[in-house]
Write a protein that holds these residues in place. Structure first.
Motif, PDB file in Angstrom:
ATOM      1  N   PRO A  65      21.964 -25.910  21.231  1.00  0.00           N
ATOM      2  CA  PRO A  65      23.269 -25.252  21.366  1.00  0.00           C
ATOM      3  C   PRO A  65      23.332 -23.993  20.501  1.00  0.00           C
ATOM      4  CG  PRO A  65      23.558 -27.616  21.136  1.00  0.00           C
ATOM      5  CD  PRO A  65      22.097 -27.345  20.887  1.00  0.00           C
ATOM      6  N   ARG A  66      23.767 -22.941  21.079  1.00  0.00           N
ATOM      7  CA  ARG A  66      23.807 -21.659  20.367  1.00  0.00           C
ATOM      8  C   ARG A  66      24.682 -21.709  19.126  1.00  0.00           C
ATOM      9  NH1 ARG A  66      26.424 -16.096  22.904  1.00  0.00           N
ATOM     10  NH2 ARG A  66      26.940 -15.154  20.887  1.00  0.00           N
TER      11      ARG A  66
ATOM     12  N   GLU B  88      25.082 -20.261  26.208  1.00  0.00           N
ATOM     13  CA  GLU B  88      25.481 -21.471  25.494  1.00  0.00           C
ATOM     14  C   GLU B  88      24.330 -22.077  24.687  1.00  0.00           C
ATOM     15  OE1 GLU B  88      26.986 -24.060  28.469  1.00  0.00           O
ATOM     16  OE2 GLU B  88      28.725 -22.798  28.928  1.00  0.00           O
ATOM     17  N   ARG B  89      23.091 -21.702  25.048  1.00  0.00           N
ATOM     18  CA  ARG B  89      21.936 -22.291  24.366  1.00  0.00           C
ATOM     19  C   ARG B  89      20.968 -21.192  23.929  1.00  0.00           C
ATOM     20  NH1 ARG B  89      22.302 -27.627  24.877  1.00  0.00           N
ATOM     21  NH2 ARG B  89      20.173 -28.048  24.147  1.00  0.00           N
ATOM     22  N   ILE B  90      20.141 -21.568  22.979  1.00  0.00           N
ATOM     23  CA  ILE B  90      19.182 -20.637  22.398  1.00  0.00           C
ATOM     24  C   ILE B  90      17.908 -21.418  22.118  1.00  0.00           C
ATOM     25  CG2 ILE B  90      19.819 -21.037  19.977  1.00  0.00           C
ATOM     26  CD1 ILE B  90      19.739 -17.975  19.583  1.00  0.00           C
TER      27      ILE B  90
ATOM     28  N   VAL C  49      10.324 -23.719  25.435  1.00  0.00           N
ATOM     29  CA  VAL C  49      11.121 -23.642  26.663  1.00  0.00           C
ATOM     30  C   VAL C  49      10.197 -23.566  27.871  1.00  0.00           C
ATOM     31  CG1 VAL C  49      12.851 -22.308  27.926  1.00  0.00           C
ATOM     32  CG2 VAL C  49      13.068 -22.605  25.442  1.00  0.00           C
ATOM     33  N   LEU C  50       9.062 -22.897  27.705  1.00  0.00           N
ATOM     34  CA  LEU C  50       8.075 -22.851  28.784  1.00  0.00           C
ATOM     35  C   LEU C  50       7.550 -24.240  29.136  1.00  0.00           C
ATOM     36  CD1 LEU C  50       5.936 -19.710  27.802  1.00  0.00           C
ATOM     37  CD2 LEU C  50       7.892 -19.838  29.368  1.00  0.00           C
ATOM     38  N   LYS C  51       7.608 -25.148  28.143  1.00  0.00           N
ATOM     39  CA  LYS C  51       7.133 -26.518  28.368  1.00  0.00           C
ATOM     40  C   LYS C  51       8.252 -27.462  28.792  1.00  0.00           C
ATOM     41  CE  LYS C  51       3.166 -26.392  25.236  1.00  0.00           C
ATOM     42  NZ  LYS C  51       2.493 -27.020  24.079  1.00  0.00           N
TER      43      LYS C  51
ATOM     44  N   ILE D 272      10.928 -16.870  16.892  1.00  0.00           N
ATOM     45  CA  ILE D 272      11.959 -16.019  17.482  1.00  0.00           C
ATOM     46  C   ILE D 272      12.805 -16.831  18.457  1.00  0.00           C
ATOM     47  CG2 ILE D 272      12.393 -13.886  18.754  1.00  0.00           C
ATOM     48  CD1 ILE D 272       9.428 -13.145  17.906  1.00  0.00           C
ATOM     49  N   LEU D 273      14.111 -16.734  18.273  1.00  0.00           N
ATOM     50  CA  LEU D 273      15.056 -17.421  19.139  1.00  0.00           C
ATOM     51  C   LEU D 273      15.620 -16.443  20.167  1.00  0.00           C
ATOM     52  CD1 LEU D 273      17.062 -19.466  16.465  1.00  0.00           C
ATOM     53  CD2 LEU D 273      15.179 -20.282  17.893  1.00  0.00           C
ATOM     54  N   ASP D 274      15.518 -16.813  21.425  1.00  0.00           N
ATOM     55  CA  ASP D 274      16.094 -16.004  22.505  1.00  0.00           C
ATOM     56  C   ASP D 274      17.185 -16.802  23.194  1.00  0.00           C
ATOM     57  OD1 ASP D 274      14.597 -13.429  22.728  1.00  0.00           O
ATOM     58  OD2 ASP D 274      12.876 -14.784  22.853  1.00  0.00           O
ATOM     59  N   TYR D 275      18.127 -16.070  23.776  1.00  0.00           N
ATOM     60  CA  TYR D 275      19.222 -16.712  24.507  1.00  0.00           C
ATOM     61  C   TYR D 275      18.700 -17.235  25.836  1.00  0.00           C
ATOM     62  CZ  TYR D 275      21.971 -14.376  20.970  1.00  0.00           C
ATOM     63  OH  TYR D 275      22.464 -13.952  19.758  1.00  0.00           O
ATOM     64  N   LEU D 276      19.206 -18.394  26.233  1.00  0.00           N
ATOM     65  CA  LEU D 276      18.776 -19.028  27.469  1.00  0.00           C
ATOM     66  C   LEU D 276      19.854 -18.880  28.535  1.00  0.00           C
ATOM     67  CD1 LEU D 276      17.205 -22.335  26.072  1.00  0.00           C
ATOM     68  CD2 LEU D 276      16.180 -20.063  26.260  1.00  0.00           C
ATOM     69  N   TYR D 277      19.425 -18.858  29.773  1.00  0.00           N
ATOM     70  CA  TYR D 277      20.383 -18.808  30.877  1.00  0.00           C
ATOM     71  C   TYR D 277      21.130 -20.132  30.970  1.00  0.00           C
ATOM     72  CZ  TYR D 277      18.145 -14.549  32.647  1.00  0.00           C
ATOM     73  OH  TYR D 277      17.660 -13.267  32.807  1.00  0.00           O
ATOM     74  N   ASN D 278      22.412 -20.041  31.237  1.00  0.00           N
ATOM     75  CA  ASN D 278      23.187 -21.256  31.468  1.00  0.00           C
ATOM     76  C   ASN D 278      22.774 -21.915  32.782  1.00  0.00           C
ATOM     77  OD1 ASN D 278      24.585 -20.717  29.113  1.00  0.00           O
ATOM     78  ND2 ASN D 278      26.271 -19.679  30.158  1.00  0.00           N
ATOM     79  N   ASP D 279      22.362 -21.102  33.727  1.00  0.00           N
ATOM     80  CA  ASP D 279      21.886 -21.588  35.024  1.00  0.00           C
ATOM     81  C   ASP D 279      20.445 -22.082  34.861  1.00  0.00           C
ATOM     82  OD1 ASP D 279      20.781 -21.854  37.587  1.00  0.00           O
ATOM     83  OD2 ASP D 279      22.070 -20.284  38.410  1.00  0.00           O
TER      84      ASP D 279
END
Length: 820
Positions: A241-242, A224-226, A233-235, A141-148
C-alpha cells in the motif's frame, strides 16, 4: 562516525554469535549510510530502511543478528533527486555501482560503495576500524503501480521482454536477425531510436534504461500501491500500500537512527506476516559479504593475508613450574625452609648454652639470629598481605601467627638482655647489649622460651602450608559485565564451596590499529573495564595490580577467544592465552555466551565458528567447557578442519560438557509468585496506524476532527489504551505494571502528533504510571526481561528477548476495542 569499543565486542543476540569481524562490516556500512543520510537531509530527500534492515530496526533495534548488509529504499522521484547530487556530495573515494557504471552489476538498484578497491591506506583503516574491504548500502527503487491489475501485468510483460533482449545481446545468445527484429519492434512501440553501432554492453545499458523508463511510467496521482518492480513485481508481487511510504519516523538502529514507515507494524506484517517470530534463514549473497573480497584478494596477493593459523608447537605445553620459584607459593615455601633452619639453629644454641665454655659467643649467635628470624617472618607476612590482600582470610591467619611468633622472639631477646618485659616491645632486636651477657642467669628459661618460638614457628608453617602453599588459587579473567554471565554459575559455586582463594580480574577491551598497537588513553583503559557495572557480590581485583608471576594461580579461567587475533580489539597482552600458560597448570576456557544449538544446515552459525573456535583461547587452553554434546561436536569438527584430522583425539579429550544438558536450560524464575510483573510497551506505530494524524506537516488535526474522521480502520488509540489501563488497575493486586515507550525519543513522538502524545502521557500519569523510554541496548533490555514475567503491547526489540527467554508475549491489537 564514532563507534565505542563495546560496539565491536563479540556478542550473542537471540542465540546467534556475532563476531567482531561482522561488527566491523556493520560499522563500515553505517559509515556509508551516514553519508547518504547527510545528503538526504541536506536536499530534503526521503528514504526508508528496507528488507532486513527494516525488519532489524523494528525487531532488534539494529541489524538482524544473522544479517550483515544494509538496505534502504527510495521512491523513484527521491532516487532521481539523490542521483542528481550524489556524485558531487559523496566523499571522493565513494563510488556508485549500477548497471551503467559497474560491468557485472545487472540489477535495477544502486549500490553506494565506500571505495572502489580493497584499501589498506592508514587513514582508511583508521576511519573504518581496520576494515579494508568495500562496504556498501543498497538502494532499492520504489515505483508506483497501476491500480488496474491487467494494465500492471501488461507493463511487466513489456519490461521482461526488454530485459530479455538486453541480456541476450550481452550474453551473445541471440541471432543477429532476432536482434534486428526485436530492436525494430521496440523502436516502433516506444518511438525511440537505438544506435546499432553500440557494442553489446552499451546496447544492454540503453535497453536497461528503456526498461527502467517503463518501470517509472505509472502516474503518481491515484496510485494505491507501490513496489520494487525488478524483480518482485515482475515475479507477481502486488507491492505494498502506498500509504506506508507517505510518512516516516526515525527509530534507533545500532548507534544511530534510521527512517522507517510511520505505520511500520502494518507495513512489516504486509511484507512478512508475523515478522516478530525469528526465522534464521539465509539467502541472497555470501556470508559474510566481504569474505569473497578476501578470497579474491588472496588469489592475487603475493603474500598471505593476516590470519590465525595452526602450528603443532601450539599443542606443546610449557612447564609452568619453571616460574613457580618466583611465585608467592614458591617464595613462601623457601621462607618456611629458611625459618626452619634458623629456628633449628636457635634450638641448638639454646641447648648448648649451659655447656658452652664461651657462653658469650653462643649468646651473641642467638641475638644475631633473633632479628633475622623476625625480619624474614615479617617479610613473609608483608608479601602475603601484598599478594592476597590485607583483608583476605589467608593473610589474616598467617599474619596472626607471625605476630605471635615475633612476640616470642622478643621475649627471648628480653631474657638474654635482662630487659624488663615492660620495655617497649617495638625496639630493635639488634641493639648492642654485649655488656649484659655475663649477667645472664636464665639459661633454662631461655631454652623454654625458644621452644615456644619453635611452637609458634610450627603454627606459621602449618598455616602457610595449608592456606598459601597447598591452598588452591583460582583466577577468573572476564572481559565485560555482559560476558560475566558466562562465569556467574562457576563463581557462585566456587564461592559457596569456599575451598580456594578466588580472584576476579576484569580486563579492559581496547582498540588496536591494523599493526596491532593498542590505541587507548589512560582514561579509556579505566572506562573500558566497566568495573561499576559488575554485580555487587563479585569481589574484584584490578588487572593493573594483579601480578601473575606472584600469584601463579592453580587454575585460570578465560573467556576471550581472540586475544591478539581479533581484527580491531585486544586485551592487555600479558593476559593472552599463550602467555597465561606460563603461570598456571590448568588454563580453562569457558565461552562467554551460550548460543542456540545448531547443525550442519545452519550456514551462518557454521561460518562464524572460525571466529571463536579456531582461536587462541581454545587452542592454548588445557580444557574447554561447552554447553552441550552437540556444540562439542561442532567444535571438534571445526578444529579438525583447522589443525588436521590427526588432532581429533586431542580436541575430544580437551573439550568437555561440564553440566548435564538439562541444567543448561533457562531457569524459570519467580515461579509461584502471586503478583506478576508485566511489561506494557506502547509503540509509536499505534499513533500512526490507529489514529487520524497529519504527519510531516505543521497542521494538527483537532481532537474533534480526529474523532469525526475515524473509520473502521482508525480507532481512537487513547481510548483503547485507557481501556487496557482500567483492566490493569482493576487487577493491580495480581499485576505489577511497567510501561515503556518505543522508540525512546519523545521528540519523534511529538513529530508524529504532539497532541496525541501529550494525551497519552497525561493518561498514564492519571493512572499513576511513568513511561520508560526503551533504548535498544542489549544489556539493558536483558535486564528488563530478567525483572519481568511477561510482555504485552506493541512490537519492539524486547519481544524477541522475552520470547528467547521463554516468557509469555502478547502483541496488542488496538483495532479490538475490548480487552480481556
Amino acid at each position: 562516525m564514532d563507534f565505542s569499543v563495546d560496539f565491536f565486542r563479540d556478542e550473542v543476540r537471540n542465540g546467534f554469535y556475532i563476531p567482531t569481524a561482522i561488527k566491523q562490516g556493520w560499522a563500515a556500512s553505517l559509515v556509508v549510510l551516514d553519508e547518504i543520510d547527510r545528503i538526504c537531509r541536506k536536499h530534503d530527500i526521503n528514504y526508508f530502511a528496507d528488507w532486513g534492515s527494516f525488519l532489524g530496526a523494528v525487531r532488534h533495534g539494529g541489524f538482524v543478528p544473522w544479517d550483515d548488509d544494509l538496505d534502504i529504499c527510495m521512491k523513484r522521484e527521491d532516487y532521481d533527486k539523490f542521483r542528481s547530487v550524489a556524485d558531487i556530495e559523496l566523499p571522493k573515494e565513494f563510488v556508485i555501482h549500477d548497471y551503467e557504471r559497474k560491468e557485472d552489476h545487472r540489477l535495477f538498484l544502486a549500490r553506494v560503495v565506500s571505495n572502489n578497491r580493497i584499501c589498506f591506506d592508514e587513514e582508511h583503516l583508521k576511519k573504518y576500524h581496520n576494515f579494508p574491504y568495500m562496504a556498501s548500502v543498497d538502494i532499492f527503487i520504489l515505483d508506483y503501480l497501476y491500480n488496474d491489475e491487467e494494465k500492471e501485468r501488461e507493463r511487466c510483460k513489456e519490461i521482461k521482454r526488454i530485459i530479455a533482449v538486453a541480456d541476450g545481446i550481452l550474453e551473445g545468445t541471440l541471432h543477429k536477425d532476432t536482434i534486428d527484429r526485436e530492436l525494430y519492434l521496440l523502436e516502433q512501440k516506444y518511438n525511440i531510436r537505438i544506435d546499432r553501432r553500440l557494442d553489446s554492453r552499451h546496447m544492454m545499458i540503453e535497453l536497461y534504461k528503456l526498461a527502467e523508463k517503463q518501470m517509472s511510467r505509472a502516474p503518481k496521482d491515484g496510485a494505491e500501491r507501490i513496489g520494487q518492480i525488478f524483480p518482485w513485481v515482475l515475479k507477481g508481487s502486488k507491492g505494498h500500500p502506498r500509504k506506508y511510504y507517505d510518512n516516516s519516523i526515525r527509530i534507533p538502529f545500532e548507534n544511530t537512527t534510521i527512517p522507517i514507515p510511520a505505520e511500520y507494524n502494518a507495513a512489516l506484517r504486509n511484507h512478512y506476516g508475523n515478522y516478530l517470530v525469528c526465522r534464521k534463514v539465509w539467502g541472497g549473497h555470501d556470508y559474510p559479504y566481504f569474505e569473497k573480497q578476501r578470497e579474491n584478494l588472496q588469489a592475487v596477493a603475493d603474500f598471505k593475508l593476516p590470519e590465525f593459523t595452526f602450528t603443532k608447537d601450539m599443542l606443546v605445553r610449557p612447564d609452568a613450574g619453571l616460574n613457580f620459584g618466583d611465585s608467592l607459593k614458591g617464595m613462601a615455601g623457601e621462607c618456611i625452609k629458611q625459618l626452619e633452619v634458623m629456628n633449628g639453629q636457635l634450638k641448638e644454641f639454646a641447648t648448648i648454652l649451659d655447656e658452652a665454655e664461651g657462653q658469650s659467643d653462643v649468646k651473641e649467635s642467638i641475638l644475631a639470629l633473633l632479628p633475622e628470624c623476625q625480619q624474614l617472618s615479617v617479610d613473609l607476612g608483608t608479601l602475603i598481605e601484598n599478594v592476597k590482600g590485607e583483608d583476605s582470610e589467608s593473610a589474616r591467619l598467617v599474619t596472626g601467627e607471625i605476630q605471635r611468633y615475633c612476640d616470642a622472639l622478643f621475649e627471648v631477646y628480653n631474657l638474654l638482655t635482662n630487659q624488663s618485659e615492660a620495655d617497649d616491645s617495638t625496639q630493635a632486636l639488634t641493639k648492642n647489649s654485649k655488656e649484659n651477657f655475663n649477667n645472664i642467669k636464665h639459661e633454662e628459661l631461655v631454652l623454654e622460651k625458644i621452644k615456644e618460638v619453635e611452637t609458634h614457628f610450627n603454627s606459621i608453617s602449618e598455616v602457610v602450608t595449608a592456606r598459601i602453599i597447598n591452598h588452591e588459587e583460582i583466577l577468573i579473567l572476564t572481559i565485560g559485565p555482559k560476558e560475566w554471565q558466562g562465569f556467574e554459575r562457576l563463581y557462585d559455586e566456587l564461592v559457596k564451596e569456599d575451598k580456594a582463594d578466588v580472584y576476579v580480574v576484569p580486563l579492559p577491551v581496547l582498540f588496536k590499529d591494523y599493526f596491532g598497537q593498542i590505541v587507548a588513553t589512560d582514561d579509556e583503559l579505566i572506562a573500558n573495564t566497566h568495573l561499576e557495572d559488575y554485580p555487587e557480590n563479585v569481589k574484584i581485583s584490578l588487572w593493573t595490580d594483579f601480578n601473575l608471576e606472584l600469584h601463579h594461580p592453580d587454575r585460570i579461567y578465560i573467556q576471550s577467544p581472540y586475544d591478539g587475533e581479533n581484527p580491531c580489539l585486544t586485551i592487555p597482552p600479558q593476559y593472552y592465552a599463550k602467555e597465561l600458560r606460563n603461570y598456571t597448570d590448568r588454563l580453562i576456557y569457558i565461552p562467554s555466551f551460550k548460543t542456540d544449538e545448531f547443525g550442519e544446515n545452519d550456514y551462518t552459525d557454521l561460518c562464524n565458528l572460525k571466529h571463536y573456535v579456531t582461536a587462541p583461547g581454545v587452542i592454548y587452553a588445557d580444557e574447554v567447557l561447552v554447553q552441550s554434546e552437540n556444540i562439542k561436536s561442532q567444535y571438534v569438527k571445526k578444529l579438525k578442519e583447522f589443525a588436521g584430522e590427526e588432532t581429533g583425539d586431542i580436541w575430544e579429550a580437551k573439550i568437555k560438557v561440564p553440566f548435564d544438558e538439562e541444567d543448561n536450560e533457562a531457569e524459570i524464575k519467580n515461579v509461584g509468585k502471586i503478583k506478576k510483573k508485566l511489561f506494557y510497551l506502547i509503540g509509536l506505530n499505534e499513533l500512526s496506524e490507529h489514529q487520524i494524524i497529519n504527519l510531516n506537516t505543521d497542521k494538527q488535526t483537532s481532537e474533534k476532527d480526529s474523532v469525526e474522521k475515524t473509520d473502521s480502520d482508525k480507532k481512537d488509540i487513547i481510548e483503547s489504551i485507557k481501556n487496557r489501563l482500567e483492566i490493569f488497575k482493576d487487577n493491580e493486586g495480581a499485576i505489577d505494571l511497567t510501561v515503556g515507550f518505543y522508540p525512546p525519543d519523545i521528540n519523534t513522538w511529538n513529530k508524529v502528533d504532539s497532541r496525541l502524545t501529550k494525551r497519552l502521557i497525561d493518561l498514564l500519569s492519571s493512572y499513576g504510571y511513568e513511561y520508560i523510554p526503551i533504548e535498544p541496548d542489549y544489556l539493558k533490555l536483558e535486564a528488563i526481561v530478567a525483572e519481568h514475567d511477561a510482555y504485552y503491547g506493541s512490537a519492539s526489540p524486547l519481544v524477541t528477548i522475552f520470547t528467547y527467554n521463554k516468557k509469555p508475549v502478547m502483541i496488542s491489537n488496538y483495532d479490538i476495542m475490548s480487552f480481556a
